[in-house]
Scaffold this motif. Structure first.
Motif, PDB file in Angstrom:
ATOM      1  N   PRO A  95      46.031  43.488 -46.171  1.00 41.62           N
ATOM      2  CA  PRO A  95      44.745  43.083 -46.757  1.00 41.62           C
ATOM      3  C   PRO A  95      43.625  44.076 -46.494  1.00 41.62           C
ATOM      4  CG  PRO A  95      45.255  41.762 -44.807  1.00 41.62           C
ATOM      5  CD  PRO A  95      46.483  42.544 -45.122  1.00 41.62           C
ATOM      6  N   ARG A  96      43.762  44.947 -45.482  1.00 42.06           N
ATOM      7  CA  ARG A  96      42.708  45.918 -45.196  1.00 42.06           C
ATOM      8  C   ARG A  96      42.513  46.907 -46.340  1.00 42.06           C
ATOM      9  NH1 ARG A  96      44.752  48.542 -39.835  1.00 42.06           N
ATOM     10  NH2 ARG A  96      46.629  48.539 -41.143  1.00 42.06           N
ATOM     11  N   ASN A  97      43.521  47.068 -47.191  1.00 47.03           N
ATOM     12  CA  ASN A  97      43.379  47.975 -48.323  1.00 47.03           C
ATOM     13  C   ASN A  97      42.590  47.368 -49.472  1.00 47.03           C
ATOM     14  OD1 ASN A  97      44.616  50.083 -47.065  1.00 47.03           O
ATOM     15  ND2 ASN A  97      46.448  50.092 -48.344  1.00 47.03           N
ATOM     16  N   ASP A  98      41.891  46.283 -49.171  1.00 45.11           N
ATOM     17  CA  ASP A  98      40.953  45.713 -50.137  1.00 45.11           C
ATOM     18  C   ASP A  98      39.609  45.423 -49.476  1.00 45.11           C
ATOM     19  OD1 ASP A  98      40.151  44.762 -52.663  1.00 45.11           O
ATOM     20  OD2 ASP A  98      40.743  42.701 -52.173  1.00 45.11           O
ATOM     21  N   GLU A  99      39.316  46.112 -48.372  1.00 38.64           N
ATOM     22  CA  GLU A  99      38.060  45.800 -47.686  1.00 38.64           C
ATOM     23  C   GLU A  99      36.869  46.510 -48.317  1.00 38.64           C
ATOM     24  OE1 GLU A  99      37.781  48.832 -43.877  1.00 38.64           O
ATOM     25  OE2 GLU A  99      38.859  46.946 -43.629  1.00 38.64           O
ATOM     26  N   ASN A 100      37.094  47.592 -49.080  1.00 37.64           N
ATOM     27  CA  ASN A 100      36.015  48.208 -49.848  1.00 37.64           C
ATOM     28  C   ASN A 100      36.590  48.730 -51.156  1.00 37.64           C
ATOM     29  OD1 ASN A 100      36.668  51.188 -49.582  1.00 37.64           O
ATOM     30  ND2 ASN A 100      36.433  50.679 -47.408  1.00 37.64           N
ATOM     31  N   LEU A 101      35.717  49.022 -52.085  1.00 40.77           N
ATOM     32  CA  LEU A 101      36.138  49.392 -53.432  1.00 40.77           C
ATOM     33  C   LEU A 101      36.908  50.705 -53.456  1.00 40.77           C
ATOM     34  CD1 LEU A 101      36.049  48.733 -56.435  1.00 40.77           C
ATOM     35  CD2 LEU A 101      33.794  49.804 -56.555  1.00 40.77           C
ATOM     36  N   MET A 102      36.541  51.644 -52.589  1.00 43.97           N
ATOM     37  CA  MET A 102      37.227  52.929 -52.598  1.00 43.97           C
ATOM     38  C   MET A 102      38.669  52.810 -52.105  1.00 43.97           C
ATOM     39  SD  MET A 102      33.875  53.329 -52.672  1.00 43.97           S
ATOM     40  CE  MET A 102      33.304  53.074 -50.995  1.00 43.97           C
ATOM     41  N   ILE A 103      38.883  52.033 -51.050  1.00 45.81           N
ATOM     42  CA  ILE A 103      40.240  51.906 -50.520  1.00 45.81           C
ATOM     43  C   ILE A 103      41.106  51.078 -51.463  1.00 45.81           C
ATOM     44  CG2 ILE A 103      39.895  49.863 -49.068  1.00 45.81           C
ATOM     45  CD1 ILE A 103      41.816  52.988 -48.018  1.00 45.81           C
ATOM     46  N   ILE A 117      26.221  57.256 -36.753  1.00 49.60           N
ATOM     47  CA  ILE A 117      27.004  56.437 -37.671  1.00 49.60           C
ATOM     48  C   ILE A 117      26.061  55.800 -38.690  1.00 49.60           C
ATOM     49  CG2 ILE A 117      28.647  54.537 -37.860  1.00 49.60           C
ATOM     50  CD1 ILE A 117      29.667  56.892 -36.198  1.00 49.60           C
ATOM     51  N   SER A 118      26.494  55.787 -39.947  1.00 46.99           N
ATOM     52  CA  SER A 118      25.657  55.228 -41.012  1.00 46.99           C
ATOM     53  C   SER A 118      25.281  53.780 -40.715  1.00 46.99           C
ATOM     54  CB  SER A 118      26.382  55.312 -42.349  1.00 46.99           C
ATOM     55  OG  SER A 118      26.519  56.657 -42.770  1.00 46.99           O
ATOM     56  N   THR A 119      24.028  53.462 -40.981  1.00 41.39           N
ATOM     57  CA  THR A 119      23.451  52.166 -40.601  1.00 41.39           C
ATOM     58  C   THR A 119      24.204  50.957 -41.161  1.00 41.39           C
ATOM     59  OG1 THR A 119      21.275  53.166 -40.280  1.00 41.39           O
ATOM     60  CG2 THR A 119      21.329  50.793 -40.723  1.00 41.39           C
ATOM     61  N   PRO A 120      24.707  50.969 -42.410  1.00 41.21           N
ATOM     62  CA  PRO A 120      25.418  49.770 -42.886  1.00 41.21           C
ATOM     63  C   PRO A 120      26.632  49.389 -42.046  1.00 41.21           C
ATOM     64  CG  PRO A 120      24.799  51.154 -44.745  1.00 41.21           C
ATOM     65  CD  PRO A 120      24.502  51.952 -43.510  1.00 41.21           C
ATOM     66  N   LEU A 121      27.194  50.330 -41.271  1.00 45.63           N
ATOM     67  CA  LEU A 121      28.370  50.005 -40.461  1.00 45.63           C
ATOM     68  C   LEU A 121      28.013  49.237 -39.188  1.00 45.63           C
ATOM     69  CD1 LEU A 121      30.544  53.230 -40.821  1.00 45.63           C
ATOM     70  CD2 LEU A 121      30.495  51.160 -42.230  1.00 45.63           C
ATOM     71  N   PHE A 122      26.744  48.988 -38.986  1.00 45.70           N
ATOM     72  CA  PHE A 122      26.303  48.168 -37.855  1.00 45.70           C
ATOM     73  C   PHE A 122      26.165  46.695 -38.253  1.00 45.70           C
ATOM     74  CE2 PHE A 122      25.322  52.399 -36.565  1.00 45.70           C
ATOM     75  CZ  PHE A 122      25.412  52.412 -35.190  1.00 45.70           C
ATOM     76  N   ASN A 123      26.503  46.395 -39.497  1.00 45.29           N
ATOM     77  CA  ASN A 123      26.430  45.005 -39.955  1.00 45.29           C
ATOM     78  C   ASN A 123      27.556  44.780 -40.959  1.00 45.29           C
ATOM     79  OD1 ASN A 123      25.637  42.383 -40.447  1.00 45.29           O
ATOM     80  ND2 ASN A 123      23.896  42.927 -41.736  1.00 45.29           N
ATOM     81  N   LEU A 124      28.806  44.787 -40.450  1.00 40.60           N
ATOM     82  CA  LEU A 124      29.968  44.647 -41.310  1.00 40.60           C
ATOM     83  C   LEU A 124      30.094  43.223 -41.835  1.00 40.60           C
ATOM     84  CD1 LEU A 124      32.683  46.492 -39.174  1.00 40.60           C
ATOM     85  CD2 LEU A 124      31.380  47.444 -41.084  1.00 40.60           C
ATOM     86  N   PRO A 125      30.493  43.057 -43.094  1.00 43.92           N
ATOM     87  CA  PRO A 125      30.879  41.710 -43.531  1.00 43.92           C
ATOM     88  C   PRO A 125      32.185  41.317 -42.849  1.00 43.92           C
ATOM     89  CG  PRO A 125      31.377  43.324 -45.235  1.00 43.92           C
ATOM     90  CD  PRO A 125      30.640  44.068 -44.156  1.00 43.92           C
ATOM     91  N   LEU A 126      32.381  40.037 -42.658  1.00 42.40           N
ATOM     92  CA  LEU A 126      33.569  39.591 -41.932  1.00 42.40           C
ATOM     93  C   LEU A 126      34.860  39.958 -42.651  1.00 42.40           C
ATOM     94  CD1 LEU A 126      32.454  36.114 -40.531  1.00 42.40           C
ATOM     95  CD2 LEU A 126      32.598  38.311 -39.342  1.00 42.40           C
ATOM     96  N   ILE A 127      34.815  40.176 -43.987  1.00 39.88           N
ATOM     97  CA  ILE A 127      36.037  40.556 -44.687  1.00 39.88           C
ATOM     98  C   ILE A 127      36.509  41.943 -44.258  1.00 39.88           C
ATOM     99  CG2 ILE A 127      35.468  39.172 -46.709  1.00 39.88           C
ATOM    100  CD1 ILE A 127      34.917  41.885 -48.172  1.00 39.88           C
ATOM    101  N   ALA A 128      35.614  42.732 -43.671  1.00 42.69           N
ATOM    102  CA  ALA A 128      35.982  44.071 -43.212  1.00 42.69           C
ATOM    103  C   ALA A 128      36.489  44.063 -41.770  1.00 42.69           C
ATOM    104  CB  ALA A 128      34.784  45.012 -43.332  1.00 42.69           C
TER     105      ALA A 128
END
Length: 523
Positions: A204-212, A374-385
């Motif tokens: 399922p990790r291969n659907d955590e973002n659009l690029m992957i 580290i890019s700021t959005p990675l400090f607030n991950l959605p739980l799906i990630a």
């Protein structure tokens, strides 16, 4: 044109200055190189079998800090907190487009002109192929040898193939089981999905973002095209197995010939190939994933993630580009999220690969440098990630707590064991505030990032990071009885290149053969 370089670019600290500065630390080394091999490399890495379905260690070195200290966990949480020393402090209020078109808005988050944006997600795709820890508790000391790795420790694409069409028919086309099942997201391909939008894929990790998810879909299409290619050439027998071998070997070739030179430098690749592995040396046929790789060194890619991306050039309804933050809290619960999270389907949610790999049309963009920001959005991950679905949601905090989980050594002690100059306290003044001797005994993940920043200008890994990552990748292939490097090291790619001919193969060739390239999409 973006390319790999073995020479570190100019930075605030020259390599000569670095070597001079570490003199005092190097003098404190108590192990000779021979003693390092004898005493520091673990028996698992040195020859005794570590089960392939468990994690293990390369180095037998004491942890970077006293885990009984009651304030250590809080110190690591403070070190990796949002707004802290690792946060690039990207001005997210500027929006996803301006953070790409105006990089000066994020002076702490520099672009890496030596690599394209797609290398980040190729690296993530490869990581998911090698390692998945679903059981070890975050921040609780755990024996790696007792912790299952639910991926096979080889570059075999088990995240794509699962157990094959007989064992896992849900991933395959019921009318042609030699091929994968795919669906459409409206405009272009999408992963097959359940009604709740969860992807029907082995990991399922291969659907955590659009690029992957786009890369996973590209590999499905790549396999299907190889099946067609083999049938057209008169292939008899089990066409699925023949296609799977072709796909795996071309994928492994890309890793050895394109990916590794970019992330560790061609010189290190050549040294390991010519002179052998010095530290990752498991028993033949008993590959395993070391925690120094899984929990630290190979997490360098987190530093390369951009705050936002241009997903494609004409995805929106008015044929304008679709830009989005990698993750944005505003996307939570949206059917077609404003960000680039996965588990969603809409016509604009596809990848225009010319942004991510260089097709020679001038549209490619870079990733970020390997450094301690580290890019700021990675400090607030959605739980799906987060596969475990639990807090903390700041990725740097999770990475640092993983050092307690695996009782990880400091970067300095591994550097001394490997026999490369160690960064010392003067390179980590920002860590003084957290106590626990962290400037002189630094968590390995952070150390690897700083090492790349100081010694290679953030363009690639160096020293400890390059050695661990390079030896593990090459070792996994050399120990795999089905890999091209073990089975047929003189093999050359047989599939056609986008520019014609055969004998080499890169990601742009794979994407072109899979027909997800710009030309196939009329872009």
């Amino acid at each position: 044109m973006l390319k790999s370089s073995d020479d570190p670019p100019k930075s605030g600290l020259s390599r000569r200055g670095f070597l001079t500065g570490v003199g005092a630390g190097a003098a404190a080394l108590t192990l000779t190189p021979a003693e390092a091999l004898a005493k520091v490399v673990t028996t698992q890495a040195g020859g005794l079998a570590t089960s392939p379905d468990r994690f293990g260690r390369i180095f037998n070195i004491s942890p970077f800090a006293d885990f009984n200290a009651p304030t250590l966990r809080q110190a690591l949480m403070s070190m990796g907190r949002p707004g802290g020393v690792i946060d690039a402090l990207d001005p997210l209020q500027e929006g996803p487009i301006r953070l790409i078109t105006n990089p000066e808005l994020s002076p702490n988050n520099l672009d890496n002109a030596a690599q394209t944006a797609g290398i980040t997600f190729l690296g993530q795709f490869i990581d998911h192929d090698l390692t998945f820890d679903e059981t070890s508790p975050l921040g609780v000391p755990t024996a790696p040898e007792q912790s299952p790795n639910t991926r096979t420790p080889g570059l075999d694409l088990d995240t794509v193939y699962g157990g094959g069409p007989t064992a896992d028919p849900q991933y395959y086309n019921p009318s042609d089981p030699a091929k994968f099942r795919l669906e459409s997201g409206g405009r272009f391909e999408d992963l097959p999905r359940l009604p709740n939008r969860k992807a029907i894929i082995p990991d399922p990790r291969n659907d955590e973002n659009l690029m992957i998810s786009g890369m996973h879909a590209a590999f499905l299409l790549f396999h299907n095209r190889v099946v067609d290619h083999l049938r057209a050439s008169g292939q008899t027998g089990n066409v699925f197995e023949a296609a799977r071998q072709q796909v795996r070997w071309h994928y492994q070739w890309i890793i050895v010939r394109e990916f590794l030179p970019l992330i560790i430098g061609q010189t290190v690749v050549n040294d390991i190939m010519a002179n052998g592995r010095r530290f990752y040396r498991p028993a033949a046929g008993e590959q395993f994933i070391p925690v120094e790789f899984q929990g630290a060194a190979y997490r360098f890619g987190h530093s390369q993630v951009r705050p936002s991306y241009r997903a494609n050039l004409a995805g929106n309804a008015d044929n304008t580009p679709f830009f989005g933050f990698i993750f944005d809290p505003a996307g939570q619960g949206q059917t077609d999220p404003v960000d680039l999270r996965g588990q969603a389907r809409a016509p604009r949610r596809f990848i225009g690969w010319q942004t991510f790999f260089d097709f020679g049309d001038g549209e490619v963009r870079t990733n970020k440098r390997i450094d301690t920001k580290i890019s700021t959005p990675l400090f607030n991950l959605p739980l799906i990630a987060i596969p475990s679905g639990d807090a903390p949601t700041a990725l740097p905090q999770r990475n640092l707590l993983r050092h307690i989980t695996w009782s990880m050594p400091s970067g300095q002690n591994i550097a001394r064991a490997v026999g490369v100059p160690a960064l010392e306290s003067q390179h980590f003044p920002e860590l003084q505030q957290f106590g626990h001797g962290l400037p002189a005994s630094t968590p390995l993940w952070y150390y690897v990032l700083k090492e790349a920043e100081v010694l290679a200008g953030g363009t690639r890994l160096a020293g400890v990071g390059a050695r661990i990552v390079g030896e593990v990748f090459i070792g996994l292939l050399q120990l795999d009885a089905t890999s091209y490097l073990r089975t047929n090291p003189s093999w050359r790619p047989t599939l056609p290149r986008r520019t014609g001919g055969t004998g080499d193969f890169r990601m742009v060739d794979l994407l072109t053969f899979a027909r997800v390239d710009p030309a196939s999409r009329g872009q």
